[in-house]
Enzyme design. Sequence first.
Site, mmCIF file in Angstrom:
data_model
loop_
_atom_site.group_PDB
_atom_site.id
_atom_site.type_symbol
_atom_site.label_atom_id
_atom_site.label_comp_id
_atom_site.label_asym_id
_atom_site.label_seq_id
_atom_site.Cartn_x
_atom_site.Cartn_y
_atom_site.Cartn_z
ATOM 1 N N SER A 296 -8.604 -26.368 5.239
ATOM 2 C CA SER A 296 -9.867 -26.885 5.743
ATOM 3 C C SER A 296 -10.593 -27.620 4.618
ATOM 4 O O SER A 296 -10.064 -28.587 4.068
ATOM 5 C CB SER A 296 -10.687 -25.746 6.342
ATOM 6 O OG SER A 296 -11.719 -26.235 7.164
ATOM 7 N N ASP B 173 -7.404 -28.066 17.352
ATOM 8 C CA ASP B 173 -8.395 -27.676 16.340
ATOM 9 C C ASP B 173 -9.697 -28.451 16.543
ATOM 10 O O ASP B 173 -9.706 -29.676 16.408
ATOM 11 C CB ASP B 173 -7.820 -27.959 14.950
ATOM 12 C CG ASP B 173 -8.683 -27.432 13.822
ATOM 13 O OD1 ASP B 173 -9.838 -27.042 14.075
ATOM 14 O OD2 ASP B 173 -8.191 -27.422 12.675
ATOM 15 N N HIS C 179 -7.471 -24.159 14.596
ATOM 16 C CA HIS C 179 -7.774 -24.196 13.173
ATOM 17 C C HIS C 179 -7.059 -23.092 12.396
ATOM 18 O O HIS C 179 -6.706 -23.283 11.239
ATOM 19 C CB HIS C 179 -9.291 -24.055 12.991
ATOM 20 C CG HIS C 179 -9.789 -24.479 11.654
ATOM 21 N ND1 HIS C 179 -9.658 -25.781 11.186
ATOM 22 C CD2 HIS C 179 -10.430 -23.797 10.664
ATOM 23 C CE1 HIS C 179 -10.206 -25.873 9.989
ATOM 24 N NE2 HIS C 179 -10.672 -24.685 9.635
#
Length: 690
Positions: free
Chosen positions: A541, A627, A662
Amino acid sequence: MNESPAQPPVAAKKPFSVTHHGITVTDDYAWLRDPGYPEVTAPAVLGHLKAENAWFEHRMAGQQGRVDALFTEMRARIKEADTSVPQKDGDYLYWIEFEQGAEYKKWWRRPVAAKNDGAADQLILDEGELAAGKEYFRLEALSISMDGSRLAYSFDDTGSERFTARIKDLASGALLADEIAGTLGSLVWVAGDKGLIYTPANEQWRTDKVCLHWLGQPNVGDITLYVEHDEGFRVSAGLSANEAWLILSAGDHETSEIRLVPAADPLAQPLLVRPRQTGLEYDVDLREQTLFIHTNDTHENFRLATAPLADPGTWTTLIAGSDDFYLTGFDLFRDFYVIEGRVRGLDRIEVRYYDNPARIEPIQFPEASFSAGLGDNPEWAMDVLRLSYESMVSPASVIDYDVASHAMTTLKVQEVPSGYDASLYVTERLEIAARDGTLIPVSVMQRRDRAGGGPLYLYGYGAYGIAMEPGFSTTRLSLVDRGFAYAIAHVRGGDDLGRAWYKAGKLEQRTNTFGDFVDVAKGLIARGLTEAGRIAIAGGSAGGELMGAVINSDPGLWGAVAAHVPFVDVLNTMLDATLPLTPGEWPEWGNPIEDKAAFELIQSYSPYDQVRAQAYPPMLVTAGLNDPRVTYWEPAKWVARLRELKTDHNELLFKTNMGAGHGGKSGRFESLKEAAEEFVFILWQLGVEG
């Protein structure tokens, strides 16, 4: 049978450009964003992602035996049939259980008064049953009604993080007709268990409303209790510790605003604690007629204040802010309260007393570097606190702390069925000077018998004020036992050393994060722990953004890179206010739409924009098709541009989870497979046998 691809896929270049502040940005791979997103159906887009997956499978095929062996090794460290320590909440003891081989948990309870013979044990939720036949499953909220008769829960079975809420009658096991789709966040029982509070996700995956659902009534009759009009703010709902008040919170990354509503009367007029003021953060709880406020209004490391409920905006200091102690939070109980924080990056827990502010009882822990915090403490009248404790060499422990006697009782220590001898390992906390002289903490774990100069795995994140705790990992042992040192760089951008540490890695100071990481690597080389080209780096991320920045700036340092769901298309994302997270992210990164300086700064480090014609290290990149946080096209575009411009022949592999989001695959063992793939890629690229 499909033939294996002979070459990696080459993405088509379709000229596209945008101009802001007189600066034109060209993006030849913008077409990889499906125009129908969040639905991804465009044949060209899906075809490219599938071609990349095929290339990943082709290149990893020769390593599959090692992947399987590493997965077996990792799984053998997990206690398959495992049970949490029961905790009392009202009339029941609650616990969770994994059965042998199960991917998902079962949630149990029994009456406190029942004999411990199993006869009264009640299965209240079976995640495996809910996940059956699904590629992905994640439980979000789970909330027992005040009278203990019903269970509200929400789940996601696509990875999109839009959760469906259901209610279960625990006596009969039957589901009520009530069903709320598209929730995001907690579920809160109010009005004597007649109502359920939830926050729906809007079209942009933002929570801008708090809603009340009356049990047994059609959803069309749900009542909106609060609407947030600032598109950068998110809202959430919860109960006070004494369960008397509904707390409605709104905020972004730097500003908060809170309203209170009696839980028994959720339609009452909300009481505003203090109006929002840019940069002012606060959270609250209540005891009787006194508010407790955790706020940064007078010190960036926060203070704890009180206020009368009748005058909630007038705050009196209870615990002053401190340069040395970073106050991260507090919990109220009937007879005492607990504060949590960090001193020079190490966790600290203190018991305090309402009737004697001078009485301070810190809870002591044995190691020099560790991670500790409050565990599950659901009741108002607690006299024994449940704690969690671990370090990089000490498996996770569940501890009961008797507040009166200060006695600690260890209830459970994480088991490693295949065996674990802590004496074989050593952990230390180093400080390495960054280029501006700032000392960056680094947590390191390695075997005591490891020779210097070997391979090293360096992890970093450095964003949103999120600290990287030096905790325990059984997965990590698969590298450490093969001669790796494992290091966590506590770079600026996290709040490891306090709020100033966070601020020193955001907005105009964002590049400190990247410089810190590079300088930590160089410092570890100088100390003889590793060598240039023998360092594997990983982040996900915003940590993936970190990976992208440091491979652009210092590609020769790294021997292998794992970038998971990487936030690498920073400029284009921050320019698109229609994306779910963008408006709420401007306080973190800057608003390049309105601010030319922010535009130029973001462009100067955005990994996608800064890909250049140079040699890059071997890389493994992952994405999730569903995501909503880092959209799949960010890593897809980045990999396409890397393939176009890089001058080396090193591996560049890109894998998209077509049915996940995610967090990658769900299930405790499915996620281990992806960890095994990452570690095997690293071993392969660094030439480490075993």
